[in-house]
Scaffold this motif. Structure first.
Motif, PDB file in Angstrom:
ATOM      1  N   THR A  52       0.550  -6.452   0.127  1.00  0.00           N
ATOM      2  CA  THR A  52       1.842  -6.021   0.673  1.00  0.00           C
ATOM      3  C   THR A  52       2.840  -7.172   0.605  1.00  0.00           C
ATOM      4  OG1 THR A  52       0.732  -4.461   2.143  1.00  0.00           O
ATOM      5  CG2 THR A  52       3.002  -4.997   2.672  1.00  0.00           C
ATOM      6  N   LEU A  53       2.376  -8.380   0.893  1.00  0.00           N
ATOM      7  CA  LEU A  53       3.255  -9.551   0.787  1.00  0.00           C
ATOM      8  C   LEU A  53       3.736  -9.760  -0.647  1.00  0.00           C
ATOM      9  CD1 LEU A  53       1.424 -12.032   3.164  1.00  0.00           C
ATOM     10  CD2 LEU A  53       3.703 -11.063   3.480  1.00  0.00           C
ATOM     11  N   VAL A  54       2.934  -9.385  -1.621  1.00  0.00           N
ATOM     12  CA  VAL A  54       3.338  -9.485  -3.024  1.00  0.00           C
ATOM     13  C   VAL A  54       4.542  -8.584  -3.286  1.00  0.00           C
ATOM     14  CG1 VAL A  54       2.555  -9.004  -5.399  1.00  0.00           C
ATOM     15  CG2 VAL A  54       1.048 -10.186  -3.810  1.00  0.00           C
ATOM     16  N   GLY A  55       4.716  -7.558  -2.467  1.00  0.00           N
ATOM     17  CA  GLY A  55       5.858  -6.661  -2.605  1.00  0.00           C
ATOM     18  C   GLY A  55       7.187  -7.374  -2.500  1.00  0.00           C
ATOM     19  N   PHE A  56       7.221  -8.493  -1.817  1.00  0.00           N
ATOM     20  CA  PHE A  56       8.466  -9.255  -1.702  1.00  0.00           C
ATOM     21  C   PHE A  56       8.772 -10.046  -2.973  1.00  0.00           C
ATOM     22  CE2 PHE A  56       7.548  -8.681   2.849  1.00  0.00           C
ATOM     23  CZ  PHE A  56       8.736  -8.074   3.203  1.00  0.00           C
ATOM     24  N   LEU A  57       7.799 -10.123  -3.875  1.00  0.00           N
ATOM     25  CA  LEU A  57       8.012 -10.826  -5.143  1.00  0.00           C
ATOM     26  C   LEU A  57       8.424  -9.881  -6.259  1.00  0.00           C
ATOM     27  CD1 LEU A  57       4.889 -13.163  -4.994  1.00  0.00           C
ATOM     28  CD2 LEU A  57       7.250 -13.709  -4.365  1.00  0.00           C
ATOM     29  N   GLY A  58       8.612  -8.612  -5.945  1.00  0.00           N
ATOM     30  CA  GLY A  58       9.081  -7.662  -6.934  1.00  0.00           C
ATOM     31  C   GLY A  58       8.037  -6.661  -7.394  1.00  0.00           C
ATOM     32  N   PHE A  59       6.840  -6.726  -6.858  1.00  0.00           N
ATOM     33  CA  PHE A  59       5.784  -5.791  -7.226  1.00  0.00           C
ATOM     34  C   PHE A  59       5.430  -4.919  -6.027  1.00  0.00           C
ATOM     35  CE2 PHE A  59       5.204  -9.487  -9.983  1.00  0.00           C
ATOM     36  CZ  PHE A  59       5.331  -8.878 -11.216  1.00  0.00           C
ATOM     37  N   ALA A  60       6.411  -4.299  -5.458  1.00  0.00           N
ATOM     38  CA  ALA A  60       6.220  -3.484  -4.259  1.00  0.00           C
ATOM     39  C   ALA A  60       5.368  -2.265  -4.564  1.00  0.00           C
ATOM     40  CB  ALA A  60       7.573  -3.052  -3.702  1.00  0.00           C
ATOM     41  N   GLY A  61       4.552  -1.867  -3.598  1.00  0.00           N
ATOM     42  CA  GLY A  61       3.788  -0.640  -3.699  1.00  0.00           C
ATOM     43  C   GLY A  61       2.336  -0.810  -4.108  1.00  0.00           C
ATOM     44  N   ILE A  62       1.907  -2.018  -4.409  1.00  0.00           N
ATOM     45  CA  ILE A  62       0.516  -2.218  -4.837  1.00  0.00           C
ATOM     46  C   ILE A  62      -0.445  -1.747  -3.753  1.00  0.00           C
ATOM     47  CG2 ILE A  62      -1.214  -3.916  -5.529  1.00  0.00           C
ATOM     48  CD1 ILE A  62       1.084  -5.583  -6.677  1.00  0.00           C
ATOM     49  N   GLN A  63      -0.109  -1.985  -2.485  1.00  0.00           N
ATOM     50  CA  GLN A  63      -0.977  -1.557  -1.385  1.00  0.00           C
ATOM     51  C   GLN A  63      -1.138  -0.049  -1.365  1.00  0.00           C
ATOM     52  OE1 GLN A  63       2.094  -2.683  -1.037  1.00  0.00           O
ATOM     53  NE2 GLN A  63       3.193  -1.522   0.515  1.00  0.00           N
ATOM     54  N   LEU A  82      11.376   0.621  -1.005  1.00  0.00           N
ATOM     55  CA  LEU A  82      12.441   1.313  -0.254  1.00  0.00           C
ATOM     56  C   LEU A  82      13.383   0.273   0.351  1.00  0.00           C
ATOM     57  CD1 LEU A  82      10.408   4.145   1.492  1.00  0.00           C
ATOM     58  CD2 LEU A  82      11.744   4.308  -0.598  1.00  0.00           C
ATOM     59  N   CYS A  83      13.911  -0.553  -0.545  1.00  0.00           N
ATOM     60  CA  CYS A  83      14.828  -1.643  -0.177  1.00  0.00           C
ATOM     61  C   CYS A  83      14.187  -2.587   0.852  1.00  0.00           C
ATOM     62  CB  CYS A  83      16.157  -1.091   0.320  1.00  0.00           C
ATOM     63  SG  CYS A  83      17.024  -0.112  -0.915  1.00  0.00           S
ATOM     64  N   PHE A  84      12.938  -2.881   0.656  1.00  0.00           N
ATOM     65  CA  PHE A  84      12.122  -3.784   1.480  1.00  0.00           C
ATOM     66  C   PHE A  84      11.772  -3.230   2.860  1.00  0.00           C
ATOM     67  CE2 PHE A  84      14.181  -6.879  -1.416  1.00  0.00           C
ATOM     68  CZ  PHE A  84      13.031  -7.337  -2.033  1.00  0.00           C
ATOM     69  N   ILE A  85      12.436  -2.173   3.294  1.00  0.00           N
ATOM     70  CA  ILE A  85      12.156  -1.632   4.624  1.00  0.00           C
ATOM     71  C   ILE A  85      10.745  -1.066   4.692  1.00  0.00           C
ATOM     72  CG2 ILE A  85      12.819   0.141   6.309  1.00  0.00           C
ATOM     73  CD1 ILE A  85      15.726  -0.284   5.301  1.00  0.00           C
ATOM     74  N   GLY A  86      10.349  -0.298   3.685  1.00  0.00           N
ATOM     75  CA  GLY A  86       9.003   0.257   3.641  1.00  0.00           C
ATOM     76  C   GLY A  86       7.949  -0.832   3.562  1.00  0.00           C
ATOM     77  N   THR A  87       8.242  -1.888   2.808  1.00  0.00           N
ATOM     78  CA  THR A  87       7.313  -3.008   2.698  1.00  0.00           C
ATOM     79  C   THR A  87       7.154  -3.711   4.039  1.00  0.00           C
ATOM     80  OG1 THR A  87       7.913  -3.289   0.367  1.00  0.00           O
ATOM     81  CG2 THR A  87       6.832  -5.137   1.443  1.00  0.00           C
ATOM     82  N   ILE A  88       8.239  -3.879   4.763  1.00  0.00           N
ATOM     83  CA  ILE A  88       8.171  -4.512   6.091  1.00  0.00           C
ATOM     84  C   ILE A  88       7.357  -3.641   7.040  1.00  0.00           C
ATOM     85  CG2 ILE A  88       9.533  -5.182   8.116  1.00  0.00           C
ATOM     86  CD1 ILE A  88      11.752  -6.028   6.064  1.00  0.00           C
ATOM     87  N   ILE A  89       7.566  -2.341   6.987  1.00  0.00           N
ATOM     88  CA  ILE A  89       6.792  -1.427   7.837  1.00  0.00           C
ATOM     89  C   ILE A  89       5.310  -1.509   7.477  1.00  0.00           C
ATOM     90  CG2 ILE A  89       6.377   1.018   8.355  1.00  0.00           C
ATOM     91  CD1 ILE A  89       9.452   1.384   8.110  1.00  0.00           C
ATOM     92  N   ASP A  90       5.009  -1.582   6.179  1.00  0.00           N
ATOM     93  CA  ASP A  90       3.613  -1.709   5.763  1.00  0.00           C
ATOM     94  C   ASP A  90       3.008  -3.040   6.203  1.00  0.00           C
ATOM     95  OD1 ASP A  90       3.711   0.785   4.688  1.00  0.00           O
ATOM     96  OD2 ASP A  90       3.541   0.154   2.592  1.00  0.00           O
ATOM     97  N   LEU A  91       3.818  -4.086   6.262  1.00  0.00           N
ATOM     98  CA  LEU A  91       3.319  -5.367   6.774  1.00  0.00           C
ATOM     99  C   LEU A  91       2.898  -5.241   8.237  1.00  0.00           C
ATOM    100  CD1 LEU A  91       5.773  -7.999   5.263  1.00  0.00           C
ATOM    101  CD2 LEU A  91       3.325  -7.788   4.816  1.00  0.00           C
TER     102      LEU A  91
END
Length: 117
Positions: A52-63, A82-91
């Motif tokens: 999920t942290l890798v999502g901040f490097l441009g490869f969002a969604g791997i999780q 989802l403009c980093f919001i979904g990634t933050i929620i997944d974190l």
């Protein structure tokens, strides 16, 4: 029933209780077989957190791909999480994501073991 702490020592409390409840009527052989198959299928919460942290490097969604949520994975990839919001929620919810996937895998394995018994 075999001791789940010996068969699957990597499980945390909630997941251990869930697996034990699934295996309460299983024989030692079924529990051992379940443990071997479950270990190869389950996802560790720490691994989900790292990808999920890798999502901040441009490869969002791997999780999401790792937990068989292909549609969400594609959506996250093309919308940058989802403009980093979904990634933050997944974190924040990485343990829940891993637990829900592991529950699904455990249920499938138990159904398969009961069908072959």
């Amino acid at each position: 029933m075999a001791n789940m702490m010996q068969l699957l020592p990597e499980l945390d409390g909630e997941e251990m209780m869930y697996v034990q409840s699934l295996l309460k009527d299983a024989s030692d052989q079924q529990a051992t077989q379940f443990a071997m198959m479950y270990r190869s299928r389950r996802r560790d919460a720490q691994t989900i957190l790292l990808v999920t942290l890798v999502g901040f490097l441009g490869f969002a969604g791997i999780q999401r791909f790792m937990t068989d949520q292909i549609g969400m994975g594609i959506l996250y990839f093309f919308t940058v999480g989802l403009c980093f919001i979904g990634t933050i929620i997944d974190l924040i919810n990485y343990k829940r994501i891993a637990f829900e996937f592991n529950q699904q895998q455990a249920q499938q394995l138990m159904a398969m073991l009961k069908a072959t018994a």
